[in-house]
Design an enzyme around this catalytic site. Structure first.
Site: not given
Ligand code: C5P
Length: 221
Positions: A29-31
């Site tokens: 995932a990413n932030r």
């Protein structure tokens, strides 16, 4: 529905991160929190647009007054966007993963007890923004991308506008020191064919409202 400068217009907004599975319990995932895309969708709905809101697993509440499609992966996001076409404008605010794992497993990956490490293979995800921008006669009249950069924001974002073939790029500096990714404020530069315009640091809600107002101008002016 029916009131406001965008009444009768259909706008698609992508938002949030995507999750790319590794196995049934793990993902990449990413932030991205989805805060800016959600604010854009809310503001467009506030101006009377019919909004198709295609969101990955975000950390903020869904906006009211929009048609929500919740997706997990980039490939699901692409399919949801394509099924929502045609549109008068598409705003790609999602932080789409660039790759997915092609050897994701149906069962949880276990340690093998001998210290051998798992090996992930990747393939590129579809670039939703580039695909829509190049969609020929059916191309929406206004296609807007975001560019989250950590260095040389203006140069990278200007190049990205041309490379992706979109009309506008909303560029922002997401280096950790800015606190923008996952934060409540944003400092953006709007890049169009006419040049670059830097806005002051504002709450993401206000960035959404300003952008929605510009979109209304572009679609009705
Ligand atoms: O290339 P980069 O990911 O930095 O470009 C960001 C812009 O492209 C954003 O508008 C994002 O929503 C869009 N994008 C996309 N599909 C991808 C990757 C990025 O729509 N696979």
């Amino acid at each position: 529905l029916g009131d406001g400068p965008l009444a009768g217009k259909h706008v698609i907004v992508t938002s949030g991160p995507t999750h790319e599975p590794i196995d049934p319990v793990r993902y990449i995932a990413n932030r991205s929190s989805g805060a800016q895309g959600t604010a854009v969708a809310r503001a467009l709905a506030g101006l009377g647009a019919r909004v198709s809101f295609v969101t990955g697993p975000a950390q903020v509440p869904l906006p009211d007054g929009v048609e929500v499609t919740q997706v997990e992966t980039a490939r699901e996001m692409r399919d949801a966007v394509m099924s929502a076409l045609p549109a008068d404008a598409v705003i790609c605010a999602a932080a789409v993963a660039d790759w997915h794992v092609i050897n994701a497993t149906q069962t949880k990956i276990k340690k093998d007890g001998q210290g051998r490490l798992p090996h992930l293979d990747f393939a590129e995800n579809p670039d939703i923004l580039a695909e829509i921008s190049a969609s020929g006669p059916a191309r929406p009249p206004l296609v807007v991308g975001f560019a989250a950069e950590t260095d040389d924001v203006l140069a990278h974002a200007t190049a990205k506008r041309l490379r992706k073939g979109c009309d506008w790029i909303v560029a922002n500096d997401v280096s950790p020191a800015t606190g923008i990714m996952g934060g409540t404020e944003n400092a953006v530069t709007l890049i169009t064919a006419d040049g670059a315009e830097t806005w002051p640091r504002l709450p993401k809600a206000e960035v959404g409202e300003r952008l929605a107002a510009r979109i209304a101008q572009a679609l009705t002016g």
